[in-house]
Design a protein around this motif. Structure first.
Motif, PDB file in Angstrom:
ATOM      1  N   PHE A 181      69.411  31.928  45.048  1.00 49.38           N
ATOM      2  CA  PHE A 181      70.628  31.296  44.545  1.00 49.38           C
ATOM      3  C   PHE A 181      71.456  30.640  45.645  1.00 49.38           C
ATOM      4  O   PHE A 181      72.451  29.989  45.363  1.00 49.38           O
ATOM      5  N   GLY A 182      71.075  30.822  46.896  1.00 51.03           N
ATOM      6  CA  GLY A 182      71.793  30.166  47.982  1.00 51.03           C
ATOM      7  C   GLY A 182      71.508  28.672  48.008  1.00 51.03           C
ATOM      8  O   GLY A 182      70.456  28.210  47.560  1.00 51.03           O
ATOM      9  N   SER A 183      72.449  27.912  48.536  1.00 56.19           N
ATOM     10  CA  SER A 183      72.299  26.456  48.602  1.00 56.19           C
ATOM     11  C   SER A 183      71.449  26.052  49.804  1.00 56.19           C
ATOM     12  O   SER A 183      71.021  26.882  50.607  1.00 56.19           O
TER      13      SER A 183
ATOM     14  N   GLN B 105      80.721  25.116  47.694  1.00 62.60           N
ATOM     15  CA  GLN B 105      81.131  26.250  46.872  1.00 62.60           C
ATOM     16  C   GLN B 105      80.822  27.606  47.511  1.00 62.60           C
ATOM     17  O   GLN B 105      81.050  28.644  46.891  1.00 62.60           O
ATOM     18  N   GLU B 106      80.291  27.610  48.731  1.00 63.42           N
ATOM     19  CA  GLU B 106      79.912  28.863  49.383  1.00 63.42           C
ATOM     20  C   GLU B 106      80.860  29.188  50.537  1.00 63.42           C
ATOM     21  O   GLU B 106      81.384  28.287  51.196  1.00 63.42           O
TER      22      GLU B 106
ATOM     23  N   CYS C 197      78.017  33.449  47.448  1.00 59.57           N
ATOM     24  CA  CYS C 197      77.559  32.352  46.599  1.00 59.57           C
ATOM     25  C   CYS C 197      78.279  32.391  45.243  1.00 59.57           C
ATOM     26  O   CYS C 197      78.608  33.471  44.746  1.00 59.57           O
TER      27      CYS C 197
ATOM     28  N   ALA D  48      72.690  36.627  51.984  1.00 58.15           N
ATOM     29  CA  ALA D  48      73.452  35.894  50.967  1.00 58.15           C
ATOM     30  C   ALA D  48      73.656  36.825  49.784  1.00 58.15           C
ATOM     31  O   ALA D  48      72.767  37.606  49.431  1.00 58.15           O
TER      32      ALA D  48
ATOM     33  N   THR E   2      76.933  35.338  53.306  1.00 60.58           N
ATOM     34  CA  THR E   2      77.230  34.132  52.530  1.00 60.58           C
ATOM     35  C   THR E   2      77.589  34.549  51.112  1.00 60.58           C
ATOM     36  O   THR E   2      76.798  35.215  50.436  1.00 60.58           O
TER      37      THR E   2
ATOM     38  N   SER F 183      75.904  37.372  45.778  1.00 57.71           N
ATOM     39  CA  SER F 183      76.718  36.796  44.710  1.00 57.71           C
ATOM     40  C   SER F 183      78.187  37.124  44.951  1.00 57.71           C
ATOM     41  O   SER F 183      78.525  37.944  45.813  1.00 57.71           O
TER      42      SER F 183
ATOM     43  N   THR G 264      83.773  27.445  54.929  1.00 58.71           N
ATOM     44  CA  THR G 264      83.512  27.095  53.536  1.00 58.71           C
ATOM     45  C   THR G 264      82.712  25.800  53.499  1.00 58.71           C
ATOM     46  O   THR G 264      83.125  24.792  54.083  1.00 58.71           O
TER      47      THR G 264
ATOM     48  N   ASP H 238      73.104  27.198  52.898  1.00 56.98           N
ATOM     49  CA  ASP H 238      72.852  28.602  53.228  1.00 56.98           C
ATOM     50  C   ASP H 238      71.486  28.764  53.872  1.00 56.98           C
ATOM     51  O   ASP H 238      71.328  29.518  54.844  1.00 56.98           O
ATOM     52  N   LYS H 239      70.492  28.069  53.366  1.00 60.07           N
ATOM     53  CA  LYS H 239      69.155  28.148  53.965  1.00 60.07           C
ATOM     54  C   LYS H 239      69.176  27.620  55.399  1.00 60.07           C
ATOM     55  O   LYS H 239      68.552  28.204  56.299  1.00 60.07           O
TER      56      LYS H 239
END
Length: 243
Positions: free
Chosen positions: A30-32, A233-234, A197, A13, A195, A15, A230, A35-36
């Motif tokens: 910072f991943g959602s 927001q990622e 972010c 992931a 990813t 930025s 998508t 993402d995890k």
């Protein structure tokens, strides 16, 4: 030349400006949740995961498979519930106090001759200390793999060929940037999941997905975009290395 090695997939992931951590190299959290979950899915699909000592020091842990459906798929496929977690490090300078050494996983160490000796001496010290303390389980790697070039560096290709010989066919590479750079330079990466972010980290010293010396544009590894997803927001980008 055909390389008999596991299929390798980098999973990272970053930025929006291409940083995998801030300039302090803090753990990148910072991943959602999506993402995890995506990372866990990639880990569950692998026979082993590979990551550098810097990544381990930053987090202190590794991500294990916990989703019931993923655990069920692994068991139905004749696999153990967790893939093997392999730390690659020249020096094996790792703290035995991190939670990684308490997680219920199979831990392997990939290092040099010097790194293996250093860690084995470290473990002997822990065992002696364990006789007089309440520490229940000294830090331990199930296997220590030593594959070394004539210059004393880790021979990653030889290590991957060994993994293939013991039926490890899919390997997830979880960072950091120096490891990914060295594997790209040696043509040891097959796919990437990146990813993106929604934040900007900046910083000339903040790490990126690929560190090292870099590539000139004419000789840079080329990618084929396989998939774009998508989720809120990622953006999830799936690439294959062109050869």
């Amino acid at each position: 030349m055909v390389q008999h090695r596991p299929h390798t997939t980098v999973v990272l992931a970053m930025s929006a400006d291409g940083k995998i951590a801030d300039f302090k190299r803090s753990p990148a959290r910072f991943g959602s949740g999506a993402d995890k979950a995506h990372l866990e899915k990639q880990i569950a699909a692998s026979d082993a995961v590979l990551f550098g000592a810097g990544t381990l020091r930053a987090y202190g842990t590794t991500l294990t498979v916990s989703q019931p459906i993923l655990l069920q798929h692994r068991i139905q496929g004749g696999k153990t519930t967790q893939p093997i977690h392999i730390v690659i490090t020249q020096s094996a300078n790792l703290s035995p106090e991190i939670y990684f050494f308490q997680q219920p996983i199979r831990r392997w160490l990939l290092t040099t001759t010097a790194g293996a000796h250093s860690w084995q001496e470290h473990e002997q010290t822990l065992l002696v200390a364990g006789e007089t303390t309440t520490k229940e389980c000294p830090a331990k790697f199930e296997q220590i793999l030593v594959f070394e070039t004539p210059t004393g560096k880790i021979d990653t290709l030889a290590a991957l060929q060994h993994l293939a010989s013991i039926h490890i066919t899919r390997l997830a590479v979880l960072g950091g940037g120096e490891l990914v750079a060295s594997m790209l330079e040696s043509d040891l990466i097959d796919e990437l999941w990146l990813t993106v972010c929604p934040l900007i980290l900046g910083g000339t010293t903040a790490p990126t997905p690929v560190e090292g010396k870099g590539f000139i544009s004419k000789l840079a590894p080329r990618l084929q975009l396989l998939e774009v997803k998508t989720v809120e927001q990622e953006v999830f980008l799936h690439y294959r290395l062109q050869r």
